[in-house]
Scaffold this motif. Sequence first.
Motif, PDB file in Angstrom:
ATOM      1  N   LEU A 310      -2.173  30.488 -44.398  1.00  0.00           N
ATOM      2  CA  LEU A 310      -2.050  29.895 -43.071  1.00  0.00           C
ATOM      3  C   LEU A 310      -2.548  28.457 -43.062  1.00  0.00           C
ATOM      4  O   LEU A 310      -1.903  27.548 -42.488  1.00  0.00           O
ATOM      5  CB  LEU A 310      -2.817  30.743 -42.067  1.00  0.00           C
ATOM      6  N   ILE A 311      -3.664  28.256 -43.684  1.00  0.00           N
ATOM      7  CA  ILE A 311      -4.202  26.891 -43.746  1.00  0.00           C
ATOM      8  C   ILE A 311      -3.264  25.973 -44.515  1.00  0.00           C
ATOM      9  O   ILE A 311      -3.014  24.819 -44.121  1.00  0.00           O
ATOM     10  CB  ILE A 311      -5.606  26.915 -44.403  1.00  0.00           C
ATOM     11  N   THR A 312      -2.694  26.495 -45.567  1.00  0.00           N
ATOM     12  CA  THR A 312      -1.757  25.686 -46.351  1.00  0.00           C
ATOM     13  C   THR A 312      -0.512  25.327 -45.526  1.00  0.00           C
ATOM     14  O   THR A 312      -0.038  24.177 -45.549  1.00  0.00           O
ATOM     15  CB  THR A 312      -1.344  26.451 -47.621  1.00  0.00           C
ATOM     16  N   LYS A 313      -0.021  26.290 -44.782  1.00  0.00           N
ATOM     17  CA  LYS A 313       1.161  26.052 -43.974  1.00  0.00           C
ATOM     18  C   LYS A 313       0.884  25.044 -42.863  1.00  0.00           C
ATOM     19  O   LYS A 313       1.692  24.128 -42.581  1.00  0.00           O
ATOM     20  CB  LYS A 313       1.655  27.362 -43.386  1.00  0.00           C
ATOM     21  N   VAL A 314      -0.274  25.192 -42.229  1.00  0.00           N
ATOM     22  CA  VAL A 314      -0.632  24.245 -41.165  1.00  0.00           C
ATOM     23  C   VAL A 314      -0.782  22.835 -41.738  1.00  0.00           C
ATOM     24  O   VAL A 314      -0.353  21.836 -41.136  1.00  0.00           O
ATOM     25  CB  VAL A 314      -1.929  24.708 -40.484  1.00  0.00           C
ATOM     26  N   SER A 315      -1.369  22.744 -42.893  1.00  0.00           N
ATOM     27  CA  SER A 315      -1.546  21.422 -43.513  1.00  0.00           C
ATOM     28  C   SER A 315      -0.196  20.800 -43.828  1.00  0.00           C
ATOM     29  O   SER A 315       0.009  19.581 -43.622  1.00  0.00           O
ATOM     30  CB  SER A 315      -2.370  21.567 -44.797  1.00  0.00           C
ATOM     31  N   ILE A 316       0.722  21.607 -44.315  1.00  0.00           N
ATOM     32  CA  ILE A 316       2.057  21.090 -44.613  1.00  0.00           C
ATOM     33  C   ILE A 316       2.741  20.594 -43.338  1.00  0.00           C
ATOM     34  O   ILE A 316       3.389  19.523 -43.313  1.00  0.00           O
ATOM     35  CB  ILE A 316       2.899  22.158 -45.310  1.00  0.00           C
ATOM     36  N   LEU A 317       2.610  21.362 -42.224  1.00  0.00           N
ATOM     37  CA  LEU A 317       3.220  20.937 -40.962  1.00  0.00           C
ATOM     38  C   LEU A 317       2.621  19.618 -40.451  1.00  0.00           C
ATOM     39  O   LEU A 317       3.332  18.731 -39.957  1.00  0.00           O
ATOM     40  CB  LEU A 317       3.047  22.031 -39.908  1.00  0.00           C
ATOM     41  N   ILE A 318       1.319  19.499 -40.587  1.00  0.00           N
ATOM     42  CA  ILE A 318       0.661  18.267 -40.140  1.00  0.00           C
ATOM     43  C   ILE A 318       1.148  17.080 -40.968  1.00  0.00           C
ATOM     44  O   ILE A 318       1.448  15.984 -40.444  1.00  0.00           O
ATOM     45  CB  ILE A 318      -0.855  18.415 -40.230  1.00  0.00           C
ATOM     46  N   THR A 323       4.521  12.167 -41.372  1.00  0.00           N
ATOM     47  CA  THR A 323       5.579  11.450 -42.093  1.00  0.00           C
ATOM     48  C   THR A 323       6.754  11.116 -41.169  1.00  0.00           C
ATOM     49  O   THR A 323       7.318   9.994 -41.187  1.00  0.00           O
ATOM     50  CB  THR A 323       6.069  12.295 -43.284  1.00  0.00           C
ATOM     51  N   ALA A 324       7.122  12.068 -40.318  1.00  0.00           N
ATOM     52  CA  ALA A 324       8.232  11.827 -39.383  1.00  0.00           C
ATOM     53  C   ALA A 324       7.870  10.749 -38.366  1.00  0.00           C
ATOM     54  O   ALA A 324       8.703   9.890 -37.995  1.00  0.00           O
ATOM     55  CB  ALA A 324       8.577  13.127 -38.669  1.00  0.00           C
ATOM     56  N   LYS A 325       6.604  10.756 -37.913  1.00  0.00           N
ATOM     57  CA  LYS A 325       6.177   9.755 -36.954  1.00  0.00           C
ATOM     58  C   LYS A 325       6.217   8.376 -37.561  1.00  0.00           C
ATOM     59  O   LYS A 325       6.598   7.387 -36.915  1.00  0.00           O
ATOM     60  CB  LYS A 325       4.768  10.096 -36.473  1.00  0.00           C
ATOM     61  N   LYS A 326       5.852   8.250 -38.818  1.00  0.00           N
ATOM     62  CA  LYS A 326       5.899   6.947 -39.482  1.00  0.00           C
ATOM     63  C   LYS A 326       7.338   6.447 -39.573  1.00  0.00           C
ATOM     64  O   LYS A 326       7.613   5.253 -39.351  1.00  0.00           O
ATOM     65  CB  LYS A 326       5.292   7.044 -40.876  1.00  0.00           C
ATOM     66  N   HIS A 327       8.246   7.331 -39.883  1.00  0.00           N
ATOM     67  CA  HIS A 327       9.639   6.915 -39.947  1.00  0.00           C
ATOM     68  C   HIS A 327      10.156   6.442 -38.588  1.00  0.00           C
ATOM     69  O   HIS A 327      10.886   5.447 -38.476  1.00  0.00           O
ATOM     70  CB  HIS A 327      10.516   8.060 -40.469  1.00  0.00           C
ATOM     71  N   ILE A 328       9.770   7.111 -37.532  1.00  0.00           N
ATOM     72  CA  ILE A 328      10.219   6.735 -36.184  1.00  0.00           C
ATOM     73  C   ILE A 328       9.665   5.362 -35.808  1.00  0.00           C
ATOM     74  O   ILE A 328      10.357   4.514 -35.249  1.00  0.00           O
ATOM     75  CB  ILE A 328       9.786   7.822 -35.155  1.00  0.00           C
ATOM     76  N   ASP A 329       8.418   5.177 -36.131  1.00  0.00           N
ATOM     77  CA  ASP A 329       7.797   3.886 -35.812  1.00  0.00           C
ATOM     78  C   ASP A 329       8.480   2.737 -36.556  1.00  0.00           C
ATOM     79  O   ASP A 329       8.696   1.635 -36.019  1.00  0.00           O
ATOM     80  CB  ASP A 329       6.311   3.897 -36.146  1.00  0.00           C
ATOM     81  N   LYS A 330       8.818   2.971 -37.805  1.00  0.00           N
ATOM     82  CA  LYS A 330       9.491   1.929 -38.577  1.00  0.00           C
ATOM     83  C   LYS A 330      10.859   1.627 -38.000  1.00  0.00           C
ATOM     84  O   LYS A 330      11.311   0.481 -37.938  1.00  0.00           O
ATOM     85  CB  LYS A 330       9.638   2.363 -40.037  1.00  0.00           C
TER      86      LYS A 330
END
Length: 335
Positions: A310-318, A323-330
């Motif tokens: 669960l912790i691994t999955k949550v970390s991957i989602l975060i 990463t998606a937010k950085k792309h949107i900002d660019k």
Amino acid sequence: MKKKIYLLLIVLITSIVLVACGGSASDNASLQYKATDYAYSSGSINNMAYDDYDVGGYDAPMAVAESQSSTIEPMPMPEVEPINNETNDLSNRKMIKNANLSVETEEFDQLLIGIEERVKSAGGYIENFNTSNNSRFYGIPENRNSYMTIRIPARNYDYFMREVALMSNVLNRYESIEDVTFAYVDLESRKKVLLTQHERLLDLLSRSESIEDIIILEQRLSQVVYEIERMESQLRTYDNLIDYSTIWLNISEVKQLTPVHEQSAWEKIRTGFTGNLKRIGEWFVNFFISFVITIPYLVVIAVMILFGLLITKVSILIVKKKTAKKHIDKEEENS
């Protein structure tokens, strides 16, 4: 002419006399030799001293010895007396009897109770007792073992050994008997000598007036007392080992008793096949018990694994959201 005849007659008479004397001397010598030979053969000379034969100085005893060695016949073998059972009674000897037994049983607890009862009825006692439970997992009964050092009165030794053989399956039996009669008698004799010395030393000490004599006597008296006590301790040890036999007993718990007689080929096949089936069944039973016993550990391990996932999955989602937010900002900056 007449003188020559007289001389011849004198020579002839002299020779005749000499020959006669020589013959008589040789006859006397032969008679003396025969008498001596008869004395040797009859054994009368054997009991006479060498001084009675002082005829040749130092060589006379050697001559007598040589003549004895040449004339004495070998002595006959002594007759062997029949064995007297009264003088060779084993009950009068000091014997130490010990035994080492290895037995197995399917009823472990009942056998222990039975052995304790037989020991008490025989007038003995258990010197050492150790029981081990060889369980690998809690709640799984495995084969148990027990080790005993038993002291039994020598008069009841055979009774106890027979009772153990009736209650269990004997795998190995080793018995030993040590005869300590000579050592025991020797200790008793030396003790009597020391007791006599002890009495004499006390008597001398009571009549002694010199300080030096008193010191020497007391030192010797202490040595004698120490030796007496040491021998009495050895005698008591012997008495204990003689009066009470020692039995080392090893008891093993088994699911099936070992056959004590020689099996046929078919019996060996049947015994081996059924034994393997029982072992396989026991293995499955033990495996199921072990699995049930270890369920709490398995649950804890499963929860820890799920929590880690669960912790691994949550970390991957975060990470993905960042990463998606950085792309949107660019993209907004570029537009």
